[in-house]
Motif scaffolding. Structure first.
Motif, PDB file in Angstrom:
ATOM      1  N   THR A   1       0.545  -0.513  -0.060  1.00  0.00           N
ATOM      2  CA  THR A   1       0.049   0.071   0.213  1.00  0.00           C
ATOM      3  C   THR A   1       0.964   1.392  -0.066  1.00  0.00           C
ATOM      4  O   THR A   1       2.879   1.324   0.136  1.00  0.00           O
ATOM      5  CB  THR A   1      -0.928   0.405   0.859  1.00  0.00           C
ATOM      6  N   ALA A   2       0.195   2.556  -0.182  1.00  0.00           N
ATOM      7  CA  ALA A   2       0.943   3.521  -0.014  1.00  0.00           C
ATOM      8  C   ALA A   2       1.358   4.297   1.330  1.00  0.00           C
ATOM      9  O   ALA A   2       2.086   5.581   1.322  1.00  0.00           O
ATOM     10  CB  ALA A   2       0.099   4.545  -0.274  1.00  0.00           C
ATOM     11  N   LEU A   3       0.923   2.877   2.287  1.00  0.00           N
ATOM     12  CA  LEU A   3       1.467   3.481   3.650  1.00  0.00           C
ATOM     13  C   LEU A   3       2.995   3.269   4.139  1.00  0.00           C
ATOM     14  O   LEU A   3       3.828   3.248   5.104  1.00  0.00           O
ATOM     15  CB  LEU A   3       0.147   3.082   5.080  1.00  0.00           C
ATOM     16  N   HIS A   4       3.555   2.699   3.345  1.00  0.00           N
ATOM     17  CA  HIS A   4       4.215   1.844   4.026  1.00  0.00           C
ATOM     18  C   HIS A   4       5.554   1.817   2.181  1.00  0.00           C
ATOM     19  O   HIS A   4       5.272   1.750   1.279  1.00  0.00           O
ATOM     20  CB  HIS A   4       4.504   0.611   4.235  1.00  0.00           C
ATOM     21  N   ARG A   5       7.300   2.220   2.813  1.00  0.00           N
ATOM     22  CA  ARG A   5       7.906   2.319   1.978  1.00  0.00           C
ATOM     23  C   ARG A   5       8.693   0.312   2.239  1.00  0.00           C
ATOM     24  O   ARG A   5       9.209   1.193   3.103  1.00  0.00           O
ATOM     25  CB  ARG A   5       8.753   3.472   1.587  1.00  0.00           C
ATOM     26  N   MET A   6       8.755   0.064   1.412  1.00  0.00           N
ATOM     27  CA  MET A   6       9.329  -1.665   1.906  1.00  0.00           C
ATOM     28  C   MET A   6       9.249  -3.225   0.461  1.00  0.00           C
ATOM     29  O   MET A   6       8.226  -1.982  -0.132  1.00  0.00           O
ATOM     30  CB  MET A   6       7.948  -2.100   2.952  1.00  0.00           C
ATOM     31  N   GLU A   7      10.201  -3.169   0.758  1.00  0.00           N
ATOM     32  CA  GLU A   7      10.189  -4.455  -0.533  1.00  0.00           C
ATOM     33  C   GLU A   7       9.044  -5.667  -0.876  1.00  0.00           C
ATOM     34  O   GLU A   7       8.379  -4.870  -2.178  1.00  0.00           O
ATOM     35  CB  GLU A   7      11.577  -5.176  -0.321  1.00  0.00           C
ATOM     36  N   ALA A   8       8.743  -5.356   0.425  1.00  0.00           N
ATOM     37  CA  ALA A   8       7.347  -7.112   0.429  1.00  0.00           C
ATOM     38  C   ALA A   8       6.417  -6.410   0.561  1.00  0.00           C
ATOM     39  O   ALA A   8       5.823  -5.590   0.799  1.00  0.00           O
ATOM     40  CB  ALA A   8       7.921  -8.798   1.142  1.00  0.00           C
ATOM     41  N   GLU A   9       5.129  -7.687   0.287  1.00  0.00           N
ATOM     42  CA  GLU A   9       3.280  -6.982   0.661  1.00  0.00           C
ATOM     43  C   GLU A   9       3.673  -6.440   1.949  1.00  0.00           C
ATOM     44  O   GLU A   9       3.729  -6.672   3.292  1.00  0.00           O
ATOM     45  CB  GLU A   9       2.735  -8.290   0.021  1.00  0.00           C
ATOM     46  N   ASP A  10       2.349  -5.910   2.184  1.00  0.00           N
ATOM     47  CA  ASP A  10       1.897  -5.448   3.601  1.00  0.00           C
ATOM     48  C   ASP A  10       0.233  -5.373   3.257  1.00  0.00           C
ATOM     49  O   ASP A  10      -0.270  -5.161   4.155  1.00  0.00           O
ATOM     50  CB  ASP A  10       2.300  -3.819   3.747  1.00  0.00           C
ATOM     51  N   PHE A  11      -0.165  -6.424   2.213  1.00  0.00           N
ATOM     52  CA  PHE A  11      -1.618  -6.780   2.371  1.00  0.00           C
ATOM     53  C   PHE A  11      -1.925  -7.529   1.810  1.00  0.00           C
ATOM     54  O   PHE A  11      -1.116  -7.993   0.419  1.00  0.00           O
ATOM     55  CB  PHE A  11      -1.992  -5.078   1.147  1.00  0.00           C
ATOM     56  N   ALA A  12      -2.480  -8.645   1.695  1.00  0.00           N
ATOM     57  CA  ALA A  12      -2.736 -10.289   1.187  1.00  0.00           C
ATOM     58  C   ALA A  12      -4.216 -10.278   1.475  1.00  0.00           C
ATOM     59  O   ALA A  12      -4.458 -10.539   2.405  1.00  0.00           O
ATOM     60  CB  ALA A  12      -1.756 -10.663   1.988  1.00  0.00           C
ATOM     61  N   THR A  13      -4.744 -10.582   0.713  1.00  0.00           N
ATOM     62  CA  THR A  13      -6.376 -11.731   0.733  1.00  0.00           C
ATOM     63  C   THR A  13      -6.224 -12.200  -0.668  1.00  0.00           C
ATOM     64  O   THR A  13      -5.366 -12.354  -1.709  1.00  0.00           O
ATOM     65  CB  THR A  13      -7.611 -10.470   0.120  1.00  0.00           C
ATOM     66  N   ALA A  14      -7.057 -13.640  -0.064  1.00  0.00           N
ATOM     67  CA  ALA A  14      -7.008 -14.846  -0.752  1.00  0.00           C
ATOM     68  C   ALA A  14      -8.556 -15.241  -0.189  1.00  0.00           C
ATOM     69  O   ALA A  14      -8.851 -15.336   0.706  1.00  0.00           O
ATOM     70  CB  ALA A  14      -6.431 -15.673  -0.277  1.00  0.00           C
ATOM     71  N   GLY A  15      -9.363 -16.538  -1.136  1.00  0.00           N
ATOM     72  CA  GLY A  15     -10.156 -17.528  -1.219  1.00  0.00           C
ATOM     73  C   GLY A  15      -9.222 -18.431  -1.237  1.00  0.00           C
ATOM     74  O   GLY A  15      -8.358 -18.583  -1.775  1.00  0.00           O
ATOM     75  N   ILE A  16     -10.104 -19.630   0.145  1.00  0.00           N
ATOM     76  CA  ILE A  16      -9.413 -20.863  -0.052  1.00  0.00           C
ATOM     77  C   ILE A  16      -9.932 -21.675   0.010  1.00  0.00           C
ATOM     78  O   ILE A  16     -10.953 -21.442   0.034  1.00  0.00           O
ATOM     79  CB  ILE A  16      -8.847 -20.810   1.243  1.00  0.00           C
ATOM     80  N   GLU A  17      -9.564 -22.557  -0.600  1.00  0.00           N
ATOM     81  CA  GLU A  17     -10.564 -24.211  -0.673  1.00  0.00           C
ATOM     82  C   GLU A  17      -9.484 -24.856  -0.090  1.00  0.00           C
ATOM     83  O   GLU A  17      -8.985 -25.385  -0.168  1.00  0.00           O
ATOM     84  CB  GLU A  17     -10.955 -24.703  -2.018  1.00  0.00           C
ATOM     85  N   PHE A  18     -10.144 -25.407   1.098  1.00  0.00           N
ATOM     86  CA  PHE A  18      -9.932 -26.054   1.948  1.00  0.00           C
ATOM     87  C   PHE A  18      -9.814 -27.876   1.433  1.00  0.00           C
ATOM     88  O   PHE A  18     -11.068 -28.861   1.409  1.00  0.00           O
ATOM     89  CB  PHE A  18     -10.561 -26.284   3.566  1.00  0.00           C
ATOM     90  N   ALA A  19      -8.494 -28.479   2.031  1.00  0.00           N
ATOM     91  CA  ALA A  19      -9.104 -30.544   1.333  1.00  0.00           C
ATOM     92  C   ALA A  19     -10.714 -30.718   1.466  1.00  0.00           C
ATOM     93  O   ALA A  19     -11.353 -31.643   1.360  1.00  0.00           O
ATOM     94  CB  ALA A  19      -7.423 -30.855   2.386  1.00  0.00           C
ATOM     95  N   SER A  20     -11.173 -30.357   3.338  1.00  0.00           N
ATOM     96  CA  SER A  20     -12.195 -31.212   3.849  1.00  0.00           C
ATOM     97  C   SER A  20     -13.328 -30.466   2.785  1.00  0.00           C
ATOM     98  O   SER A  20     -14.306 -30.908   2.889  1.00  0.00           O
ATOM     99  CB  SER A  20     -12.344 -30.258   5.163  1.00  0.00           C
ATOM    100  N   GLY A  21     -13.404 -29.737   2.053  1.00  0.00           N
ATOM    101  CA  GLY A  21     -14.120 -29.349   1.422  1.00  0.00           C
ATOM    102  C   GLY A  21     -14.919 -27.856   1.775  1.00  0.00           C
ATOM    103  O   GLY A  21     -15.965 -27.508   1.069  1.00  0.00           O
ATOM    104  N   ALA A  22     -14.137 -27.161   2.996  1.00  0.00           N
ATOM    105  CA  ALA A  22     -15.017 -25.646   3.057  1.00  0.00           C
ATOM    106  C   ALA A  22     -14.274 -24.900   2.483  1.00  0.00           C
ATOM    107  O   ALA A  22     -12.840 -25.354   2.063  1.00  0.00           O
ATOM    108  CB  ALA A  22     -14.104 -25.955   4.676  1.00  0.00           C
ATOM    109  N   LEU A  23     -14.989 -23.302   2.531  1.00  0.00           N
ATOM    110  CA  LEU A  23     -14.333 -22.516   1.859  1.00  0.00           C
ATOM    111  C   LEU A  23     -14.180 -21.632   2.810  1.00  0.00           C
ATOM    112  O   LEU A  23     -14.305 -21.222   3.855  1.00  0.00           O
ATOM    113  CB  LEU A  23     -15.307 -21.914   0.823  1.00  0.00           C
ATOM    114  N   GLY A  24     -13.174 -20.704   1.946  1.00  0.00           N
ATOM    115  CA  GLY A  24     -12.779 -19.312   3.455  1.00  0.00           C
ATOM    116  C   GLY A  24     -12.218 -18.347   2.737  1.00  0.00           C
ATOM    117  O   GLY A  24     -11.700 -18.055   1.333  1.00  0.00           O
ATOM    118  N   SER A  25     -11.541 -17.076   3.408  1.00  0.00           N
ATOM    119  CA  SER A  25     -11.317 -16.185   2.746  1.00  0.00           C
ATOM    120  C   SER A  25      -9.956 -15.413   3.725  1.00  0.00           C
ATOM    121  O   SER A  25      -9.973 -15.539   5.309  1.00  0.00           O
ATOM    122  CB  SER A  25     -11.968 -14.972   2.592  1.00  0.00           C
ATOM    123  N   VAL A  26      -9.355 -15.098   3.340  1.00  0.00           N
ATOM    124  CA  VAL A  26      -7.945 -14.664   4.650  1.00  0.00           C
ATOM    125  C   VAL A  26      -7.797 -13.050   3.852  1.00  0.00           C
ATOM    126  O   VAL A  26      -7.707 -12.578   3.146  1.00  0.00           O
ATOM    127  CB  VAL A  26      -6.531 -15.461   4.468  1.00  0.00           C
TER     128      VAL A  26
END
Length: 345
Positions: free
Chosen positions: A209-234
């Motif tokens: 984001t514009a709030l940091h000067r850094m090499e790597a990420e300061d924000f991440a989001t994802a949709g996840i499919e679990f091995a059990s079949g459940a769905l999720g988000s981060v």
């Protein structure tokens, strides 16, 4: 209290992350002994000795050769771990290591392999699993009280100021292996996987984001499919000022469990509710160490007992590879915009 310590541990690396370890070891006097501490900067080691009264080691070689040291706590930056692990494992010292295992999944697998080949115990410090609320949630899941898991939501809205990332190496791939995912969110992601089981695939977006000067990420989001079949988000970030408490929500067919920091609330579909846990800080704000040492204390004591009896530590190195595999998949998906399979480890 036992008549003698159940294990003698040395501490290697005395940076910011070591404070809760040192406080925990102080509370564990009489149960877990500290054979000595070591830091490459001698002045830092002497300051720790003055504050806590622990003996000093002059070198890593001295620790490896010390017959009175059963194991070591390694709290160095990730890029300093591989050689230390190889030396200590080769000397037969059991290892309790700060997260992450290493900067990448492949490097983490190498460290686990080194310890397994040497026949020494490797435990990883994911202290969030030792909170009262997390322990109770684990018990409820084991008993089937939530029913079948359907939906998972992990929210890590933390804050780190630019002064945090201005310290050389912070938020870089060379020293840390990345940004918010591997340095901060890894705690909640590990706890999540310990409750949900492994993830199968992810679709992620990562960036700075514009709030940091850094090499790597300061924000991440994802949709996840679990091995059990459940769905999720981060959703994970260090750009939410002044920082909020992380939140993990598990929606089952019988109940919904909400773990907010260390506080658990369970709402069953028949109208019953349960609440328990502590309200202590979790390190999500400007002070990363603003939390008690209780979780580290319980983790260290369990590890010390495990290496004495030959039992498994609560969080063995091989199990910790699961969160590395998830983070690896999130980084790959964030880079190319494609759905990424999570490696089975």
């Amino acid at each position: 209290m036992t008549d003698k310590p159940i294990a003698r541990l040395a501490v290697i690396g005395l940076g910011m992350a070591t404070k809760p370890h040192l406080e925990a070891l102080t509370e564990l006097r009489g149960r877990v002994a500290v054979s000595g501490v070591f830091n490459r900067t001698r002045a830092k080691a002497e300051a720790v000795q003055e504050t806590y009264g622990f003996p000093l080691f002059d070198s890593l070689d001295a620790i490896a050769a010390d017959p009175g040291t059963d194991g070591v706590i390694i709290a160095t930056p990730p890029n300093q771990r591989a050689d230390i692990v190889a030396q200590m494992a080769g000397a037969g010292k059991h290892i309790l290591m700060e997260k992450p295992v290493e900067r990448s999944l492949a490097a983490a697998q190498d460290i686990v392999g080194v310890c397994e080949a040497a026949g020494v115990t490797l435990g990883i410090v994911f202290q969030h699993r030792f909170r009262a609320g997390a322990r109770r949630l684990r018990a409820l899941i084991n008993d089937g009280a939530l029913g079948d898991l359907a939906l998972v939501r992990a929210e890590i809205p933390w804050w780190r100021g630019q002064d945090y990332y201005d310290i050389p190496g912070r938020g870089t791939y060379a020293r840390d292996g990345g940004g918010v995912l591997i340095s901060q969110a890894i705690h909640v992601l590990d706890l999540m996987l310990s409750l949900t089981g492994p993830a199968r695939a992810v679709q992620a977006l990562t960036g700075t984001t514009a709030l940091h000067r850094m090499e790597a990420e300061d924000f991440a989001t994802a949709g996840i499919e679990f091995a059990s079949g459940a769905l999720g988000s981060v959703v994970a970030t260090t750009a939410t000022y002044p920082g909020e408490v992380e939140r993990l929500v598990l929606d089952g067919t019988k109940a919904t469990a909400v773990l907010t920091g260390g506080q658990l609330r369970v709402t069953w579909r028949d109208g019953r509710t349960e609440e328990l846990g502590e309200t202590a800080g979790t390190g999500g704000g400007a002070d990363p160490m603003a939390f008690p040492c209780d979780w580290h204390r319980d983790l260290i004591e369990q590890f010390a007992g495990a290496i004495t009896t030959g039992a498994s530590p609560r969080i063995p190195g091989r199990e910790a590879l699961r969160v590395h595999a998830l983070i690896d998949a999130m980084v790959r998906s964030g880079a190319d915009g494609q759905l990424a399979d999570v490696e089975v480890v």
